[in-house]
Design a protein around this motif. Structure first.
Motif, PDB file in Angstrom:
ATOM      1  N   PRO A  13       0.806  -1.213   0.000  1.00 17.51           N
ATOM      2  CA  PRO A  13       0.000   0.000   0.000  1.00 17.51           C
ATOM      3  C   PRO A  13       0.843   1.269   0.000  1.00 17.51           C
ATOM      4  O   PRO A  13       1.927   1.292   0.593  1.00 17.51           O
ATOM      5  N   SER A  14       0.337   2.269  -0.640  1.00 22.18           N
ATOM      6  CA  SER A  14       0.970   3.575  -0.637  1.00 22.18           C
ATOM      7  C   SER A  14       0.989   4.070   0.812  1.00 22.18           C
ATOM      8  O   SER A  14      -0.037   4.061   1.483  1.00 22.18           O
ATOM      9  N   GLY A  15       2.173   4.439   1.317  1.00 22.15           N
ATOM     10  CA  GLY A  15       2.298   4.884   2.705  1.00 22.15           C
ATOM     11  C   GLY A  15       2.853   3.811   3.626  1.00 22.15           C
ATOM     12  O   GLY A  15       3.117   4.065   4.807  1.00 22.15           O
ATOM     13  N   ALA A  16       3.064   2.597   3.109  1.00 23.36           N
ATOM     14  CA  ALA A  16       3.545   1.499   3.955  1.00 23.36           C
ATOM     15  C   ALA A  16       5.026   1.643   4.300  1.00 23.36           C
ATOM     16  O   ALA A  16       5.511   1.061   5.275  1.00 23.36           O
ATOM     17  N   GLY A  17       5.772   2.390   3.473  1.00 20.86           N
ATOM     18  CA  GLY A  17       7.194   2.589   3.753  1.00 20.86           C
ATOM     19  C   GLY A  17       8.131   2.084   2.664  1.00 20.86           C
ATOM     20  O   GLY A  17       9.330   1.963   2.876  1.00 20.86           O
ATOM     21  N   LYS A  18       7.605   1.842   1.467  1.00 25.56           N
ATOM     22  CA  LYS A  18       8.431   1.294   0.377  1.00 25.56           C
ATOM     23  C   LYS A  18       9.582   2.229   0.011  1.00 25.56           C
ATOM     24  O   LYS A  18      10.733   1.788  -0.068  1.00 25.56           O
ATOM     25  N   SER A  19       9.281   3.502  -0.201  1.00 24.86           N
ATOM     26  CA  SER A  19      10.340   4.448  -0.607  1.00 24.86           C
ATOM     27  C   SER A  19      11.415   4.545   0.471  1.00 24.86           C
ATOM     28  O   SER A  19      12.607   4.612   0.166  1.00 24.86           O
ATOM     29  N   THR A  20      10.983   4.558   1.736  1.00 25.56           N
ATOM     30  CA  THR A  20      11.935   4.644   2.854  1.00 25.56           C
ATOM     31  C   THR A  20      12.884   3.440   2.827  1.00 25.56           C
ATOM     32  O   THR A  20      14.099   3.595   2.979  1.00 25.56           O
ATOM     33  N   ARG A 135       0.074   7.173   8.789  1.00 28.85           N
ATOM     34  CA  ARG A 135       1.320   7.492   8.061  1.00 28.85           C
ATOM     35  C   ARG A 135       1.050   8.390   6.851  1.00 28.85           C
ATOM     36  O   ARG A 135       1.815   9.301   6.566  1.00 28.85           O
ATOM     37  N   ARG A 139       2.739  11.955   6.538  1.00 33.82           N
ATOM     38  CA  ARG A 139       3.596  12.242   5.382  1.00 33.82           C
ATOM     39  C   ARG A 139       3.211  13.597   4.795  1.00 33.82           C
ATOM     40  O   ARG A 139       4.076  14.337   4.317  1.00 33.82           O
ATOM     41  N   ASN A 170       6.053  -3.583   8.267  1.00 35.13           N
ATOM     42  CA  ASN A 170       6.932  -2.461   8.638  1.00 35.13           C
ATOM     43  C   ASN A 170       6.390  -1.736   9.875  1.00 35.13           C
ATOM     44  O   ASN A 170       5.724  -0.716   9.754  1.00 35.13           O
ATOM     45  N   SER A 171       6.710  -2.295  11.074  1.00 39.16           N
ATOM     46  CA  SER A 171       6.300  -1.568  12.290  1.00 39.16           C
ATOM     47  C   SER A 171       7.518  -0.850  12.868  1.00 39.16           C
ATOM     48  O   SER A 171       7.579   0.377  12.850  1.00 39.16           O
ATOM     49  N   ASP A 172       8.517  -1.635  13.339  1.00 36.65           N
ATOM     50  CA  ASP A 172       9.724  -0.992  13.866  1.00 36.65           C
ATOM     51  C   ASP A 172      10.682  -0.732  12.692  1.00 36.65           C
ATOM     52  O   ASP A 172      11.155  -1.674  12.051  1.00 36.65           O
ATOM     53  N   LEU A 173      10.957   0.535  12.416  1.00 37.58           N
ATOM     54  CA  LEU A 173      11.696   0.876  11.193  1.00 37.58           C
ATOM     55  C   LEU A 173      13.110   0.300  11.177  1.00 37.58           C
ATOM     56  O   LEU A 173      13.563  -0.200  10.139  1.00 37.58           O
TER      57      LEU A 173
HETATM   58  P1  ADP Z   1       5.504   4.447   0.360  1.00 33.56           P
HETATM   59  O1  ADP Z   1       6.736   4.638  -0.466  1.00 33.56           O
HETATM   60  O2  ADP Z   1       5.168   2.985   0.582  1.00 33.56           O
HETATM   61  O3  ADP Z   1       4.315   5.210  -0.150  1.00 33.56           O
HETATM   62  P2  ADP Z   1       6.910   6.058   2.393  1.00 33.56           P
HETATM   63  O4  ADP Z   1       8.266   5.443   2.414  1.00 33.56           O
HETATM   64  O5  ADP Z   1       6.716   7.359   1.706  1.00 33.56           O
HETATM   65  O6  ADP Z   1       5.800   5.004   1.845  1.00 33.56           O
HETATM   66  O7  ADP Z   1       6.426   6.161   3.923  1.00 33.56           O
HETATM   67  C1  ADP Z   1       5.194   6.794   4.307  1.00 33.56           C
HETATM   68  C2  ADP Z   1       5.413   7.599   5.593  1.00 33.56           C
HETATM   69  O8  ADP Z   1       5.610   6.710   6.696  1.00 33.56           O
HETATM   70  C3  ADP Z   1       6.649   8.499   5.538  1.00 33.56           C
HETATM   71  O9  ADP Z   1       6.345   9.715   6.199  1.00 33.56           O
HETATM   72  C4  ADP Z   1       7.710   7.682   6.304  1.00 33.56           C
HETATM   73  O10 ADP Z   1       8.678   8.519   6.901  1.00 33.56           O
HETATM   74  C5  ADP Z   1       6.849   6.953   7.354  1.00 33.56           C
HETATM   75  N1  ADP Z   1       7.380   5.651   7.800  1.00 33.56           N
HETATM   76  C6  ADP Z   1       8.023   4.704   7.068  1.00 33.56           C
HETATM   77  N2  ADP Z   1       8.303   3.608   7.820  1.00 33.56           N
HETATM   78  C7  ADP Z   1       7.806   3.860   9.065  1.00 33.56           C
HETATM   79  C8  ADP Z   1       7.770   3.112  10.296  1.00 33.56           C
HETATM   80  N3  ADP Z   1       8.287   1.888  10.401  1.00 33.56           N
HETATM   81  N4  ADP Z   1       7.185   3.684  11.363  1.00 33.56           N
HETATM   82  C9  ADP Z   1       6.626   4.927  11.275  1.00 33.56           C
HETATM   83  N5  ADP Z   1       6.623   5.689  10.149  1.00 33.56           N
HETATM   84  C10 ADP Z   1       7.200   5.153   9.043  1.00 33.56           C
END
Ligand code: ADP
Ligand code: 5GP
Length: 206
Positions: A13-20, A135, A139, A170-173
């Motif tokens: 899902p968008s917002g799950a943390g893929k880009s991070t 998230r 964001r 993706n809970s604990d980064l």
């Molecule tokens: P995606 O690429 O899947 O759309 P992002 O990498 O943009 O998601 O992450 C969405 C938001 O969640 C960002 O603000 C990011 O900093 C935050 N985030 C990512 N991983 C975690 C995490 N484990 N716990 C809390 N926040 C997170």
């Protein structure tokens, strides 16, 4: 010996943390190429054209479809998103690990393509839907209406989790970063049957 690179497909899902998590791989692993997608979605203020995406018009995108430029493409949240084939092939020839941030439809297309034997896939998600919403809100890149659309799409995407090699909640980064690096290292070891045959021939003659 083995010269070709491999593919690592990251969906969720968008917002799950893929880009991070992709950023973590780029910062820690050598010989990695991030496949920059082309999209018709409007650019977010933090995004840069040619780095995060190639931002094009609907007409330009449709022309590239006609010309057969895409390895895969899909309509997500009402916009076109696609992966150009040529840079991916070049990076594979250079022995790189190619990273893809694509949706479940894009993964289904690659699974049917000749590149499938070189691909490893991971589905990234949050521990819950409410955490996903939180998230997307923190964001701060999407309007409430867009967030609603993304949550709806997330519910549909979750049904495809079973199709993936690995699941990353993706809970604990810090822990997720360790996990994605382990997956990236393992993904490099995926080989296609043709290369394996060549290796066996080499192995028998040495
Ligand atoms: P995606 O690429 O899947 O759309 P992002 O990498 O943009 O998601 O992450 C969405 C938001 O969640 C960002 O603000 C990011 O900093 C935050 N985030 C990512 N991983 C975690 C995490 N484990 N716990 C809390 N926040 C997170
Ligand atoms: P976003 O708008 O949040 O950047 O991305 C929305 C969705 O489109 C995400 O699920 C992302 O993985 C997907 N996506 C991004 N690029 C591509 C692509 O080239 N092909 C496909 N099929 N999906 C993509």
């Amino acid at each position: 010996m083995f010269k070709k690179g491999s593919l690592l497909i990251i969906s969720g899902p968008s917002g799950a943390g893929k880009s991070t998590l992709i950023q973590t791989i780029l910062e820690n692993e050598k010989d990695v190429y991030f496949s920059i997608s082309t999209t018709t979605r409007p650019k977010r203020s933090v995004e840069r054209d040619g780095i995060d995406y190639y931002f094009v018009t609907k007409e330009e995108f449709e022309k590239e479809i006609q010309e057969g430029m895409f390895l895969e493409w899909a309509n997500v949240h009402g916009y076109y998103y696609g992966t150009s084939l040529r840079p991916v092939l070049r990076a594979l020839e250079e022995g790189k690990l190619v990273l893809f941030d694509i949706d479940v439809q894009g993964y289904a297309s690659i699974k049917k393509s000749p590149l499938a034997p070189l691909a490893t896939s991971v589905f990234v998600t949050t521990p819950s839907m409410s955490e996903l919403e939180r998230r997307l809100q923190t964001r701060g890149t999407d309007t409430p209406q867009t967030i609603k659309k993304r949550i709806q799409n997330a519910i549909e995407e979750m049904a495809y989790m079973k199709e993936y090699d690995f699941i990353l909640i993706n809970s604990d980064l810090a822990r997720s970063k360790e996990q994605i690096l382990a997956i990236a290292k393992a993904a490099r070891l995926k080989r296609d049957p043709k290369e394996i045959e060549e290796f066996i021939n080499y192995w028998q003659s040495h």
